[in-house]
Design a protein around this motif. Sequence first.
Motif, short mmCIF file in Angstrom:
data_model
loop_
_atom_site.label_atom_id
_atom_site.label_comp_id
_atom_site.label_asym_id
_atom_site.label_seq_id
_atom_site.Cartn_x
_atom_site.Cartn_y
_atom_site.Cartn_z
N LYS A 185 36.61 34.95 50.32
CA LYS A 185 35.78 33.83 49.84
C LYS A 185 34.53 34.37 49.15
CE LYS A 185 36.92 29.54 51.85
NZ LYS A 185 37.99 29.45 50.88
N VAL A 186 33.99 35.47 49.71
CA VAL A 186 32.76 36.05 49.16
C VAL A 186 33.08 36.97 47.98
CG1 VAL A 186 30.74 37.46 49.72
CG2 VAL A 186 31.73 35.95 51.45
N MET A 187 34.06 37.84 48.19
CA MET A 187 34.31 38.89 47.20
C MET A 187 35.03 38.38 45.95
SD MET A 187 35.35 42.12 49.60
CE MET A 187 35.38 43.31 48.29
N PHE A 188 35.90 37.37 46.13
CA PHE A 188 36.71 36.92 44.99
C PHE A 188 36.40 35.46 44.63
CE2 PHE A 188 39.60 39.85 47.50
CZ PHE A 188 39.19 40.98 46.82
N ALA A 189 35.18 35.06 44.89
CA ALA A 189 34.79 33.67 44.63
C ALA A 189 35.04 33.32 43.16
CB ALA A 189 33.32 33.47 44.97
N GLY A 190 35.64 32.16 42.97
CA GLY A 190 35.88 31.70 41.59
C GLY A 190 37.17 32.21 40.99
#
Lengths: 402, 355
Positions: free
Chosen positions: A306-311
Motif C-alpha cells: 500500500k505504501v510502496m506501490f501506491a497508485g
Amino acid sequence: MTLNRRTFLATGAAATATLGAPMILKAQPAEYVLGASLPLTGPFATAGQLVAPAFALAQKLFNDEGGIAGTPIRFVTEDSGYVPQNTLANYQRALATEGSALVGYFADSTGAMKLIAPELKGENARLMGSTSFASELANPETNPYQYISGPTYQDQFDILLQNIKAAGGSKVAFIYSNTEFGRDPLEHGRAKAAELGIEIVLEEATKPQGADVPTHVTKLAQSGAEHCILQGYVTGVWPQLIGGARQFGLPVQFHGTFWGMEKLIADRITAEAGPFLAGYQGIMPYRYFYDRADAPRYEQYAALSKVMFAGTPLENYMSTWAIQTMCGLELAMKALRDTAQAGLELTADNVAESLSGIENWDSGGFFGGPVSMVNNKIGTGRVYEYSPETKLFTPVSDWLST
Amino acid sequence: MINGNLKASYGADERVLNNRNKQMFVYGCLLLLALFPLFADDYAILMACKMGILLIAVVGVNVLTGYTGLVSLGHGAFVAIGAYATVVLSNLFTALPEGVLPFVVVPCAVAISALVGIVVGLPSLRVKGLYLAVATLAASFIVNFLIEQELFAPWTGGVVGINTPVPNLLGWELDTKREMYGLITVLAVLTLLGTQNLFRTRVGRAFIAIRDRDYSAEILGISLLRYKLMSFAISAAFCGLSGALFAYFYARILPEQFELDLSLELVAALIVGGMGRTMGPVFGVFIVLIVPELIKISMGFATGGDLEMQRYTAPVQEIVFGLILVFFLLKEPLGINQITDRILRSANRWPFARG
C-alpha cells in the motif's frame, strides 16, 4: 625464467592472491547481497516486470526485520532476456563484483538453473532459488545448492490426479507444450495415473503458443476424456483450446499447473473473450494474495505494498508469480538466518544444510500449515477453481501433499 | 624517414603484418590475451571465452558470406551440430582413453558439421541472396527440430538438454573456465590466422572471384559447384569447432541455445564488424557481446542499483544497443574494421595525408 604451465599457474595464483587479499581480510561484509536475474525483456518480460517489484518489497521487509543477524541485505537484480547464458553471465558478474558478500542467487528459468548447477562448486557455490518447478532440480545429491520453493511439476500432477480421482474421474487427457516445461511431469504422470487407476485416453503435444487448435480439440472430443490437464503453458492455449472446446460443446474439465493459474491473466482473457474459463481448475502451491485471513505474512506484504506501490495495480494485488518469488526469498532468508544464528559462516554448504533442515516451518500463510523441505522442495498444494463472475480463484480441495 | 607501405621485396609484399603499426597492434593484442588470465576475474574470463567461441563461428560465417558472397541465416545449426556431435561422440567412444578423446571427437564433430554444410549448401548452386538465406534458415529449423525429437533423446537429451563432458587433453582436465580460456584463445587465434592465409591461396581467391561475380568466375574456369560447396564446408567446419568448444565450455547444452537468435547474432556480428575482412569478426563479436554488458554495467552505476529503476532501464538497454548498431552501420557501412583501417593507415602515413 621459462614460462611453462606450472610457473604460469603459480604466477596466476600469486597475482590472484595479491589482488584478492583485501577481500579475504574483510571477513564480515557491511551488507549481504542476494543477486537475481529476471526476464525484464524478451518473451517473458510480462512476468519479469510483475515480479521485479517483489524484490524492492523484500529488501525493505527483511531489512526492517534486522537483515541477517543484524547485517542488512541488498538485492541486485539484472535483466536476462530469458536467455540462460545471460543468467550465467549475470551470476558470474555478481560473484566477481560482490565476492563473499553474495550469499544467494535467484535464477529465472529451468534452463538457467541447469546451466549454472555444475558451476556451483567450491568458492563459486551459492544458495540458488528460481522460478522453476522442474522435477530434475529437486535432487540434493546432484544439486545440493538449488531448491524449489514449492512442489515440482511432478508433485503438481500428483496432486491434480489425486483430486481428479477423489472427484470420481477415470479418463484423463494430457495436453502439453512440446517443450522441456511441457514434458517434465509426463512420465511420472503416467505412472501416477496407473497407480490411481485413471486411464490416460490422450497425450497430445502442441506448440507452446499458436497451437493448431481445431485438430487438438477434435482429438480431445474423440478421446472421450472427462478431465484434461494442460502443462507447459503460461497463457497460450486458454482462449484457443478451452474456448474451442466450449464452442464444440465438450464437457471436459480443464486443469492447469502453477504457471496457468494467474488471476490477472484469467481476468484479462475473460474480459476479452468471454466467460469460457468458468470451472477451470488448477494447482496452486500457495494462497492467493486476496486470501489473507490466516496469512499474517501476506498482511505484512499488503501493508507494505500500500505504501510502496501506491497508485499502481500492485497496491492491492500481488501476482502468483511474485508470491512464488517471495516464497523463494523467504526460504533463502530463513536458511541464511538459521545459519547465522547457529554461529556458522554463510558458506553455500552451511546455508544449504540449513535449508534442507527446514522442518515444520510456519511460512506465515503461503501454505496451509507448517511445511518441511524434503529433497529441496515443498511438496504441497491446493486445487483452485476460477469463476468469471467473482473473478477469483477459490479453493475446491484441501491442502494436498505428495 | 620511411612512412607508408614501402615494399622492397616480394617477401615484404606477401607479409600478413606488412607494416609496423599492424605488427604492434596484433602483437599487443596477443600479449594482452596471454596476460589476461593473470588479472581477470571469473566474470571477465567467462565473457572472453564467450567471445572466443562466438568469434570462431563468426569467422566461419565470414568465409561463406564475407568472402564467397553466399548469405546464410542458418549457421547456428552448424554450431549445434558441432556441440551435439561432441557430446554424442564422447558418450559413444567411452572405450577410448579420456586424454585422447577430444583429439578424436572434435575432428569428427568438425567433419560432421562440414558434411552437413555441404548438404545445406546444395541449394546455393541454384539460388542466391535472400532465396539462399531462406533455404539455410529452413536447414536450421530442421536441425533444431531433429535435436528436440524424443526419438533421438537418448543421445541428444531432447528438449531437456544434455550434460557435457569435461575435456581432457592428454591428462590435463580443463575443468575450470580459466583453463578453457587457454584452449579457446589458442583455437580462436589459429582460426583467424588460418582464414587470413586461406585467402592468400588459390581456393580463397576462387571464393572471392565467386563473390565478386559468379558468372565471370565460372568463365575463368572456377567450378562453382566445387568451390561453393567447399566454402559451405569450411564455413560449417569452423562453426562445428565453435560448437565443440561451446559444449566443452558450458556444463550443459540445451536446444534453445542454438535457435534462430544465434544465427542472427552471427550475421549481425559479421555485418557490424566488417564482412570479408580478417579482423571484422573480432570487432563484431566485441560489439555484440561486450557492448550490451557495458551498457548494463553503466546503467547499474547510473541508477545506483535501484531495484525499481531496473524495470525501466532493462528495456532501455536493448534500445540503446539497437541504436548503437544503427549508428555504426550508418557511420561506417563497411564495418568497424574499416574505421580501424583508417586509423592504422593514418598512423602509418603520419605526418603526411591521412589517405
